[in-house]
Enzyme design. Structure first.
Site: not given
Ligand SMILES: *Cc1c(COP(=O)(O)O)cnc(C)c1O
Length: 431
Positions: A144, A238, A266
């Site tokens: 994701y 990511d 995060k």
């Molecule tokens: C949480 C997450 C996102 C999205 O971050 P948001 O702050 O919710 O927009 C993107 N990539 C990864 C791997 C994530 O865990």
């Protein structure tokens, strides 16, 4: 255990909010029942509006790595609040947080702050396209990367490789440059390069946390990076979830690779809205005002959020809890596996440092297909028993659990007791 106040707020929330939540992962769709409403949190614990206290393994889906409401973070944020909330101009704290982040990632000379992980990734993708002059992106099914159109592609079904949009409202055109590969399967990446000569980048969660936890096998990441280098394509890590989770810096370094572009979120905001993307100078110089790739934000580098990020990362570095994370993670893993064995429940646990989760399946889980062999009905029963025994988990089989450095010996006992009750309940389910 009573949930009557949560229940009331849920009903009230349904009127003006969609499903009474502001992010669908907070809905309890896959476990049944209604979402809990939270009143407050402190350290390793979270407390709902009915006064029930839980060991929190959601931790806001990762950010609260040093626990909730750490004194030093509160102090830093209060101090920042006194000076104003947003200026639309640069502040010294942006430079400080940028240095902390760049120092922690060997492949990052410069960073740009944004407001969420979604924004970080969509900007990182734009940057990869700007730098290579190519359009196509490969993503892995089950990973994701936020809710931008181009990456909301159906993941996991046999049709995934056809790039069918995974959400209403995503036009086909928005995903026509998105190709899908299988996690831990380099051949599935190579196959795309045989059919396309305009691939800008591959984006990956270096440790996947969004199909539940899945770990790259053997040399998968290294071989992927070498292959991409030979093709002139970029690797985008990511690390929105993994950044500062398993070491002070990125999982990519632990795994022996250096991504070309890294996306963060995060933990770097410590609970405040911060995302970031960064790379070496030659790539970052494409970003405006140095280069022609436009990306902007009214609240980017927000002073309150910067204070939250700096104080969280500074305290995290001081504590250096990563060995403790690994030790406690290993203990929780053993508790899960041994209790499952005791009650004859099929269970696999995937863990990387302080990210972990169990899958109710017999199969090893190395990709999204494997993850989907899990019995989500068992997870739902397990989830509610954990809640009733004082442990707050993400309400989905396919989410990672997190540890904070505030977790204590007593919390481990709470966990062990809850797992025992919950596994027993799973073992007593009718098929
Ligand atoms: C949480 C997450 C996102 C999205 O971050 P948001 O702050 O919710 O927009 C993107 N990539 C990864 C791997 C994530 O865990």
């Amino acid at each position: 255990m009573k949930f009557s106040k949560s229940q009331k707020l849920y009903e009230k929330g349904l009127v003006n909010l969609v499903g009474a939540v502001n992010s669908p992962v907070r809905a309890f769709a896959s476990v049944g029942g209604n979402p809990l409403f939270i009143k407050k949190a402190k350290g390793s614990k979270i407390i709902d509006v009915d006064g029930n206290e839980y060991l929190d393994l959601v931790l806001s889906y990762g950010p609260m790595v040093i626990g909730h409401r750490h004194k030093k973070v509160q102090k830093a944020v209060h101090k920042a609040l006194k000076n104003g909330y947003s200026f639309g101009a640069s502040t010294e704290n942006e430079i400080k947080l940028a240095k902390i982040v760049c120092d922690a990632f060997p492949g990052m000379d410069k960073v740009r702050f944004v407001n969420s992980g979604t924004e970080a990734v969509l900007s990182g993708i734009r940057l990869a396209r700007a730098f290579t002059g190519k359009d196509k992106i490969i993503k892995f099914s089950g990973c994701y990367h936020g809710h931008q159109d181009a990456l909301l592609v159906a993941a996991g079904s046999g049709l995934a490789t056809l790039s069918l949009p995974g959400s209403l409202g995503v036009p086909e055109g928005a995903v026509k440059n998105t190709l899908i590969a299988e996690y831990n399967n380099l051949e599935s990446v190579k196959a795309h390069f045989e059919n396309h000569d305009d691939i800008a980048a591959v984006i990956i969660e270096p440790i996947c946390g969004n199909m539940g936890v899945a770990i790259p096998q053997d040399n998968f990441l290294k071989e992927l990076k070498d292959f991409l280098t030979s093709k002139g394509a970029l690797l985008i890590a990511d690390e929105v979830m993994t950044g500062f989770r398993s070491k002070f810096g990125g999982a990519q370094e632990l795994l022996g690779v250096e991504a070309d572009i890294t996306c963060l979120g995060k933990v770097i905001g410590g609970g405040f809205p911060v995302g970031a993307y960064g790379a070496r100078n030659k790539i970052m110089e494409k970003v405006a005002p140095l280069g022609g790739m436009y990306q902007a934000g009214t609240l980017s580098g927000n002073p309150i959020a910067m204070a939250g990020g700096i104080s969280t990362l500074t305290e995290l570095k001081r504590q250096n809890p990563y060995q403790k994370f690994d030790e406690i993670g290993a203990i929780l893993e053993v508790i899960l596996l041994e209790t499952a064995k005791k009650y004859n429940v099929d269970l696999v646990v995937n863990r990387f440092g302080s990210m972990m989760n169990p899958f109710f399946t017999k199969n090893q889980v190395t990709n999204f297909k494997d993850a989907q062999t899990s019995d989500t009905k068992k997870f739902a029963v397990f989830f509610w028993e954990m809640i009733k025994n004082g442990v707050f988990l993400p309400p989905s089989q396919f989410e990672a659990w997190f540890l904070s450095s505030a977790i204590s010996e007593k919390d481990i006992k709470i966990f062990a007791n809850a797992v025992d009750k919950s596994m027993l309940a799973v073992s007593q389910m009718e098929n």
